[in-house]
Design an enzyme around this catalytic site. Sequence first.
Site, PDB file in Angstrom:
ATOM      1  CB  CYS A 334      10.390   3.810   0.593  1.00 58.26           C
ATOM      2  SG  CYS A 334       8.836   2.995   1.055  1.00 58.26           S
ATOM      3  CG  HIS A 445      12.251   2.740   5.223  1.00 52.68           C
ATOM      4  ND1 HIS A 445      12.248   4.030   4.756  1.00 52.68           N
ATOM      5  CD2 HIS A 445      11.067   2.197   4.819  1.00 52.68           C
ATOM      6  CE1 HIS A 445      11.120   4.266   4.100  1.00 52.68           C
ATOM      7  NE2 HIS A 445      10.393   3.176   4.117  1.00 52.68           N
TER       8      HIS A 445
END
Length: 508
Positions: A334, A445
Amino acid sequence: MAEYIMIQGTGSHVGKSILTTALCRIFFQEGRQVSPFKAQNMALNSYVTADGKEMGRAQAAQAEAAGTEPQVRMNPVLLKPTGQASSQVIINGTPVGTMSARAYHKGYALQAFAAVKAALREIEREADTVVIEGAGSPAEINLKDHDIVNMRVARHLQAPVLLVADIDRGGALAALVGTLDLLEPEERALVRGLIINKFRGDVSLLTPALDFLRQKTGKPVLGVIPFIENMRIDEEDSVSLQDKPTQAQAEKAISIAVIRLPKLSNFTDFSALAAEPDVSLFYTTEAASLLTADAVIIPGSKNTVADLQWLRRHGLDRALQRAVAAGIPLIGICGGYQMLGRRISDPLHTEAALTECAGLGFLPLCTTFCGHKKTVQVTAACRDFPFAGAMLQGADLTGYEIHQGRSEVSSGVPVMTAVGGSSKRESACVGCARPDGLVWGTYVHGIFDHDSFRRAVVNGLRVRKGLSPLGTTYSYVAAKEREYNRLADTVRAHLDMEAVRRIMRGEQ
């Protein structure tokens, strides 16, 4: 009519989340329709629901323990600290703006309580049992008038409260007595029992203290919960990072360093990696540690630009260059993935005063922040994705995206693609790798929650060290189920559950 029980604590990190999770699993095992609930959560560990809403990760774990799908109504208010005493405010899973602590607590919090009440009405329509978690302490005098997560919820529902103290850190008796003393009479009456948590040793030696508490407060001590070693259940916030390893364990074959960014978010991404029997995963801010690890991870960040500047101020950018030059693989998740690119642009100043800053330059991608935050569950796939001399293959890698920026990747590099969104037809690049296999990153994620993919990553590191690869013997999903059951068994054995049930029925 739903039955309620609320877990409040004498302070942060006393075990409210874990005891709420335990009760969710216990009642689920009893065949109840259970829902966890936390009115307001302040955490950088978050989760994206199936409908693209953002909620606290701890409540998602509690929903798993309760055998139900995580829903944003279980955590209607989420605060994500951004720095400078301010937080992004998320109501019903959608950001409504960034506010200073003063602006939120003195003005907006009581408005947000309307969302709390609406969420509870929704939960009541489907659940017969609601296990509610408080936050911090209900006796914080400076916050009490605007607190929407502790006694305001208990009073609204007339929910019975169990007050928890952590004896492992010391001062548990004083904390319980002091907390009760600072509550208003109506609030004190809602506290129906006390719990001593994280006890080590012979419980019989605690009998004088328990007798004192009963006499002093008039409240029964319903349980003394032992300290549970190696509990692998997703944690709520960065306070839990204090308990994470800060150096590699020599007896483990593979060491993986996670850079402990100031605004590190979603460190639960690495729980499955840390649980692998041959992996020592540790958190560090030391440049030297990066050069001795078998791999380095730059995790997610709530403020990518600020954390990138922090990396440079501490010389970690140079350490990363040396590590990769020495053949140590580097992974970004991320915000960490964004940092690995060539450039980060922020024309709307969503994160920082800078309009543009250089990335670390490891990957051929450029990121531009925009006003819209992407929150979506995705299914990712990669084919011939180079890593540490091997090729990663993965299909049906479910996970979720939570990020502000949009990244463009140069053509001709190995990529990870994903479908997501309500239509499930939107395909996008969600990661890429350097052709030499030393650097890769992704927006997804939860990518390491997939057993075969995670083992392929670890085996790539093993082979690089001259070790034989291992088969996939560890199931993360099965391990989580065992942990929920172990937690439930422990709490059931040390908490007077019959008294808890009577309290929930209003019988005592």
